[in-house]
Design a protein around this motif. Structure first.
Motif, PDB file in Angstrom:
ATOM      1  N   ARG B  26       0.905  -1.313   0.057  1.00  0.00           N
ATOM      2  CA  ARG B  26      -0.083   0.022   0.019  1.00  0.00           C
ATOM      3  C   ARG B  26       0.907   1.526   0.084  1.00  0.00           C
ATOM      4  O   ARG B  26       1.859   1.224   0.590  1.00  0.00           O
ATOM      5  N   GLY B  27       0.689   2.059  -0.690  1.00  0.00           N
ATOM      6  CA  GLY B  27       1.071   3.581  -0.906  1.00  0.00           C
ATOM      7  C   GLY B  27       2.502   3.414  -1.705  1.00  0.00           C
ATOM      8  O   GLY B  27       3.143   4.424  -1.799  1.00  0.00           O
ATOM      9  N   GLU B  28       2.736   2.281  -2.209  1.00  0.00           N
ATOM     10  CA  GLU B  28       4.142   2.118  -2.894  1.00  0.00           C
ATOM     11  C   GLU B  28       3.914   2.482  -4.519  1.00  0.00           C
ATOM     12  O   GLU B  28       2.816   2.222  -5.022  1.00  0.00           O
ATOM     13  N   VAL B  29       4.952   3.393  -4.903  1.00  0.00           N
ATOM     14  CA  VAL B  29       4.953   3.412  -6.316  1.00  0.00           C
ATOM     15  C   VAL B  29       6.166   2.498  -7.194  1.00  0.00           C
ATOM     16  O   VAL B  29       7.221   2.710  -6.553  1.00  0.00           O
ATOM     17  N   VAL B  30       5.669   1.566  -7.861  1.00  0.00           N
ATOM     18  CA  VAL B  30       6.623   0.794  -8.502  1.00  0.00           C
ATOM     19  C   VAL B  30       6.795   0.940 -10.148  1.00  0.00           C
ATOM     20  O   VAL B  30       5.704   1.130 -10.832  1.00  0.00           O
ATOM     21  N   ALA B  31       7.954   1.142 -10.313  1.00  0.00           N
ATOM     22  CA  ALA B  31       8.199   1.324 -11.806  1.00  0.00           C
ATOM     23  C   ALA B  31       8.656  -0.039 -12.370  1.00  0.00           C
ATOM     24  O   ALA B  31       9.448  -0.475 -11.824  1.00  0.00           O
ATOM     25  N   ILE B  32       8.150  -0.479 -13.529  1.00  0.00           N
ATOM     26  CA  ILE B  32       8.598  -1.597 -14.230  1.00  0.00           C
ATOM     27  C   ILE B  32       9.158  -1.382 -15.509  1.00  0.00           C
ATOM     28  O   ILE B  32       8.807  -0.472 -16.171  1.00  0.00           O
ATOM     29  N   ILE B  33      10.662  -1.483 -15.537  1.00  0.00           N
ATOM     30  CA  ILE B  33      11.300  -1.298 -16.978  1.00  0.00           C
ATOM     31  C   ILE B  33      11.968  -1.919 -17.342  1.00  0.00           C
ATOM     32  O   ILE B  33      11.678  -3.244 -16.847  1.00  0.00           O
ATOM     33  N   GLY B  34      12.096  -2.060 -18.552  1.00  0.00           N
ATOM     34  CA  GLY B  34      12.862  -3.167 -19.452  1.00  0.00           C
ATOM     35  C   GLY B  34      12.797  -2.765 -20.945  1.00  0.00           C
ATOM     36  O   GLY B  34      11.984  -2.038 -21.440  1.00  0.00           O
ATOM     37  N   ARG B  35      13.492  -3.783 -21.764  1.00  0.00           N
ATOM     38  CA  ARG B  35      13.457  -3.478 -23.326  1.00  0.00           C
ATOM     39  C   ARG B  35      12.121  -3.690 -23.447  1.00  0.00           C
ATOM     40  O   ARG B  35      11.147  -4.506 -22.747  1.00  0.00           O
ATOM     41  N   SER B  36      11.763  -3.254 -24.911  1.00  0.00           N
ATOM     42  CA  SER B  36      10.676  -4.023 -25.633  1.00  0.00           C
ATOM     43  C   SER B  36      10.537  -5.488 -25.637  1.00  0.00           C
ATOM     44  O   SER B  36      11.519  -5.933 -26.134  1.00  0.00           O
ATOM     45  N   GLY B  37       9.533  -6.020 -25.424  1.00  0.00           N
ATOM     46  CA  GLY B  37       9.501  -7.575 -25.568  1.00  0.00           C
ATOM     47  C   GLY B  37       9.871  -8.064 -24.267  1.00  0.00           C
ATOM     48  O   GLY B  37      10.092  -9.311 -24.063  1.00  0.00           O
ATOM     49  N   GLU B 205      10.684   6.099 -19.125  1.00  0.00           N
ATOM     50  CA  GLU B 205      11.162   7.150 -18.604  1.00  0.00           C
ATOM     51  C   GLU B 205      12.099   6.886 -17.602  1.00  0.00           C
ATOM     52  O   GLU B 205      11.660   6.862 -16.425  1.00  0.00           O
ATOM     53  N   MET B 206      13.522   6.476 -17.678  1.00  0.00           N
ATOM     54  CA  MET B 206      14.429   6.410 -16.683  1.00  0.00           C
ATOM     55  C   MET B 206      14.271   7.366 -15.730  1.00  0.00           C
ATOM     56  O   MET B 206      14.460   7.161 -14.396  1.00  0.00           O
ATOM     57  N   ASN B 207      14.376   8.717 -15.991  1.00  0.00           N
ATOM     58  CA  ASN B 207      14.514   9.704 -14.946  1.00  0.00           C
ATOM     59  C   ASN B 207      13.338   9.721 -13.999  1.00  0.00           C
ATOM     60  O   ASN B 207      13.374   9.914 -12.844  1.00  0.00           O
ATOM     61  N   PHE B 208      12.198   9.590 -14.587  1.00  0.00           N
ATOM     62  CA  PHE B 208      10.770   9.560 -14.000  1.00  0.00           C
ATOM     63  C   PHE B 208      11.006   8.420 -13.042  1.00  0.00           C
ATOM     64  O   PHE B 208      10.559   8.592 -11.948  1.00  0.00           O
ATOM     65  N   ALA B 209      11.230   7.247 -13.426  1.00  0.00           N
ATOM     66  CA  ALA B 209      11.424   6.183 -12.584  1.00  0.00           C
ATOM     67  C   ALA B 209      12.199   6.321 -11.374  1.00  0.00           C
ATOM     68  O   ALA B 209      11.758   5.765 -10.382  1.00  0.00           O
ATOM     69  N   ARG B 210      13.246   6.929 -11.398  1.00  0.00           N
ATOM     70  CA  ARG B 210      14.435   7.051 -10.537  1.00  0.00           C
ATOM     71  C   ARG B 210      13.846   8.037  -9.537  1.00  0.00           C
ATOM     72  O   ARG B 210      13.884   7.836  -8.420  1.00  0.00           O
ATOM     73  N   ASP B 211      13.055   9.261 -10.179  1.00  0.00           N
ATOM     74  CA  ASP B 211      12.610  10.193  -9.256  1.00  0.00           C
ATOM     75  C   ASP B 211      11.397   9.891  -8.402  1.00  0.00           C
ATOM     76  O   ASP B 211      11.193  10.378  -7.335  1.00  0.00           O
ATOM     77  N   VAL B 212      10.530   9.260  -9.078  1.00  0.00           N
ATOM     78  CA  VAL B 212       9.075   9.141  -8.428  1.00  0.00           C
ATOM     79  C   VAL B 212       8.784   7.722  -7.787  1.00  0.00           C
ATOM     80  O   VAL B 212       8.155   7.579  -6.660  1.00  0.00           O
ATOM     81  N   ALA B 213       9.582   6.516  -8.458  1.00  0.00           N
ATOM     82  CA  ALA B 213       9.240   5.334  -7.965  1.00  0.00           C
ATOM     83  C   ALA B 213       9.814   5.120  -6.792  1.00  0.00           C
ATOM     84  O   ALA B 213      11.090   5.553  -6.474  1.00  0.00           O
ATOM     85  N   ASP B 214       9.129   4.361  -5.624  1.00  0.00           N
ATOM     86  CA  ASP B 214       9.928   3.886  -4.493  1.00  0.00           C
ATOM     87  C   ASP B 214      10.585   2.556  -4.803  1.00  0.00           C
ATOM     88  O   ASP B 214      11.655   2.608  -4.044  1.00  0.00           O
ATOM     89  N   ARG B 215      10.217   1.955  -5.698  1.00  0.00           N
ATOM     90  CA  ARG B 215      10.822   0.716  -6.168  1.00  0.00           C
ATOM     91  C   ARG B 215      10.887   0.467  -7.794  1.00  0.00           C
ATOM     92  O   ARG B 215      10.104   0.842  -8.389  1.00  0.00           O
ATOM     93  N   VAL B 216      12.161  -0.046  -8.144  1.00  0.00           N
ATOM     94  CA  VAL B 216      12.177  -0.220  -9.606  1.00  0.00           C
ATOM     95  C   VAL B 216      12.352  -1.646  -9.864  1.00  0.00           C
ATOM     96  O   VAL B 216      13.011  -2.399  -9.130  1.00  0.00           O
ATOM     97  N   ILE B 217      11.354  -2.425 -10.903  1.00  0.00           N
ATOM     98  CA  ILE B 217      11.751  -3.680 -11.410  1.00  0.00           C
ATOM     99  C   ILE B 217      12.165  -3.583 -12.592  1.00  0.00           C
ATOM    100  O   ILE B 217      11.624  -3.145 -13.370  1.00  0.00           O
ATOM    101  N   TYR B 218      13.183  -4.333 -12.758  1.00  0.00           N
ATOM    102  CA  TYR B 218      13.646  -4.400 -14.169  1.00  0.00           C
ATOM    103  C   TYR B 218      13.231  -5.937 -14.813  1.00  0.00           C
ATOM    104  O   TYR B 218      13.920  -6.789 -14.115  1.00  0.00           O
ATOM    105  N   MET B 219      12.875  -6.017 -15.830  1.00  0.00           N
ATOM    106  CA  MET B 219      12.735  -7.116 -16.575  1.00  0.00           C
ATOM    107  C   MET B 219      13.567  -7.245 -17.830  1.00  0.00           C
ATOM    108  O   MET B 219      13.777  -6.667 -18.713  1.00  0.00           O
ATOM    109  N   GLU B 220      13.718  -8.846 -17.935  1.00  0.00           N
ATOM    110  CA  GLU B 220      14.462  -9.026 -19.052  1.00  0.00           C
ATOM    111  C   GLU B 220      13.992 -10.620 -19.363  1.00  0.00           C
ATOM    112  O   GLU B 220      13.889 -11.380 -18.780  1.00  0.00           O
ATOM    113  N   ASN B 221      13.516 -10.568 -20.717  1.00  0.00           N
ATOM    114  CA  ASN B 221      13.212 -12.164 -21.425  1.00  0.00           C
ATOM    115  C   ASN B 221      12.097 -12.786 -20.360  1.00  0.00           C
ATOM    116  O   ASN B 221      12.192 -13.829 -20.079  1.00  0.00           O
ATOM    117  N   GLY B 222      11.021 -12.058 -19.945  1.00  0.00           N
ATOM    118  CA  GLY B 222      10.101 -12.673 -19.330  1.00  0.00           C
ATOM    119  C   GLY B 222      10.520 -12.812 -17.709  1.00  0.00           C
ATOM    120  O   GLY B 222       9.588 -13.585 -17.120  1.00  0.00           O
TER     121      GLY B 222
END
Lengths: 221, 251
Positions: B26-37, B205-222
């Motif tokens: 609750r209250g967390e902002v999570v950014a999910i980043i990663g390449r297309s696909g 938006e990497m800058n946005f992810a860094r500035d706003v997200a509490d947590r960042v999830i990076y995905m690759e190949n599923g």
């Protein structure tokens, strides 16, 4: 010339054709009344994911679009009494045949319209919690109406002229009335007068559709 | 608040999600980043029930959206219960998906009256207050076709908020926008983050992810390769994989 240079004869001719014209209007409006909703239902069934439903409906559309409407009118007028043992009123047979036939065309137009709605619209409805029925009536259908206006106007214009096919089972519509007058007076002119009637009707149809197009102009897709 | 456990999903032969587990509090902002696909959008769509999963489990507020049955097949909640559960989720799409035949106001009012059975007045005052929040009060009677992309996206955010979701999801909300319009949308999302709203943002938006997200999830190949506080995942100690990705993304 017997009529076009003789206003008095022309008025008499038109008077002789007015019952026919009334029947033509009846076929026209009743066919639209039944075939448009029926076409929508057929389109939805055709899009069903169950092959038990979609395959027979495709077959229906194939037969309706793939055989002459004239033949269908005959078939319904003569086949139904044989099946039910009860005579069918000529007018009723005509309207039934026209409605079944036009519903098939409208169904394919509506189906095309529904398939052209972006999948995102359905997804938006889903995430907002709409039921399928709410999504259809509040989001899909209003947009489909705008998209199908042009092809539907084509069908409606064709219907105006197709009503003349009813004369093959001796429904006294406009064209039959004109033909009778033509043979009675040995003149082709009544047929051209009938032509002007169809043209005038389609003039009105065109006006109505350009009005509807303007009504839907308030947004762009 | 939201939990995904070993979620697997493939389109035909290609595995898109190969066993993804994550949770959002609750209250967390999570950014999910990663390449297309990489599967990030698919993951978000699975959590919003826009895609069905092949196996695994997704829970929203403790309630299961989908679990795996004894036969290994996914078991979804059904019909009414499903719709009620999904109301806890809000979703903002890349291409807005506003209803083009409805005015901005109607876009916001209709879902409230149809789905939440709110009265017309209540729905309207809610809609107007949210339009004010996203700075578009004066556009209430416009149609979406007359708005810029950034304005459309802000309306879409307001529409999602109208339904009072517990978790608001964004699927690449700025990918269709130029930098100027991106900025106006991101500042709206940033304001929501400041209110401590629970949000999941799939973004480039990497800058946005860094500035706003509490947590960042990076995905690759599923698969989730990194999952941690934004400053760790994107900060100076970031891993080789992220370094390579972020380098490409001009970070």
């Amino acid at each position: 010339m017997r009529y076009f240079n003789n206003p008095e004869a022309m008025i008499k001719l038109i008077a002789a054709m007015q019952d026919g014209f009334a029947n033509t209007l009846a076929i026209f409006f009743l066919t639209l009344l039944f075939s448009i909703p029926l076409g929508m239902v057929v389109a939805l069934l055709r899009m069903s994911r169950r092959r038990m439903i979609s395959v027979p409906v495709s077959l229906y559309i194939l037969v309706m679009r793939g055989t002459p409407l004239m033949l269908q009118i005959f078939a319904i007028y003569f086949a139904i009494p044989m099946l039910l043992g009860q005579n069918l009123d000529r007018m009723a047979a005509t309207i039934l045949a026209f409605s079944l036939n036009y519903a098939a065309y409208f169904a394919e137009i509506f189906r095309g319209g529904m398939m052209s709605i972006p999948v995102g619209q359905h997804e938006a409805c889903q995430v907002l919690g709409f039921t399928k029925i709410q999504a259809f009536f509040h989001v899909v259908l209003p947009q489909v109406c705008k998209r199908v206006l042009l092809p539907v106007s084509n069908e409606v214009i064709t219907l105006v002229k197709d009503t003349s096919l009813a004369n093959i089972i001796a429904v006294s519509e406009l064209f039959r009335a004109a033909k009778n007058e033509a043979s009675r007076t040995a003149s082709v002119e009544p047929l051209f007068v009938a032509g002007l009637f169809y043209l005038a009707m389609n003039g009105v149809v065109t006006l109505v559709f350009s009005y509807l197009t303007r009504r839907f102009d308030y947004y762009k897709d | 608040m939201l939990q995904a456990i070993n979620v697997k999903k493939s389109f035909g032969e290609t595995g898109v999600l190969k066993g993804v587990s994550m949770r959002v509090s609750r209250g967390e902002v999570v950014a999910i980043i990663g390449r297309s696909g990489s599967g990030k959008s698919t993951l978000l769509r699975c959590m919003n029930n826009l895609e069905t999963i092949d196996s695994g489990e997704i829970r929203i507020g403790g309630e299961p959206l989908v679990t795996t049955g004894a036969d290994g097949k996914p078991v979804y909640k059904r019909d009414r219960e499903l719709r009620t559960l999904m109301l806890k989720m809000g979703m903002v799409f890349q291409d807005y998906n506003l209803f083009p035949h409805c005015s901005v106001l109607r876009n916001l009012v209709m879902p409230q009256t149809l789905v939440l059975r709110r009265s017309a007045e209540e729905a309207k005052s809610k809609a107007l207050s949210l339009l004010e929040k996203v700075g578009l009060l004066e556009k209430a009677n416009e149609y979406p076709c007359n708005l810029s992309g950034g304005q459309c996206q802000r309306v879409a955010i307001a529409r999602a908020l109208c339904m009072d979701p517990d978790i608001l999801c964004f699927d690449e909300p700025t990918s269709a926008l130029d930098p100027q319009l991106t900025h106006e949308v991101l500042s709206v999302i940033r304001a929501l983050a400041d209110e401590k709203r629970t949000m999941i943002v799939v973004t480039h938006e990497m800058n946005f992810a860094r500035d706003v997200a509490d947590r960042v999830i990076y995905m690759e190949n599923g698969l989730i390769v990194e999952d941690g506080p934004a400053r760790d995942v994107l900060g100076s100690s970031r891993s080789e994989a992220i370094r390579a990705f972020a380098g490409e993304a001009n970070y």
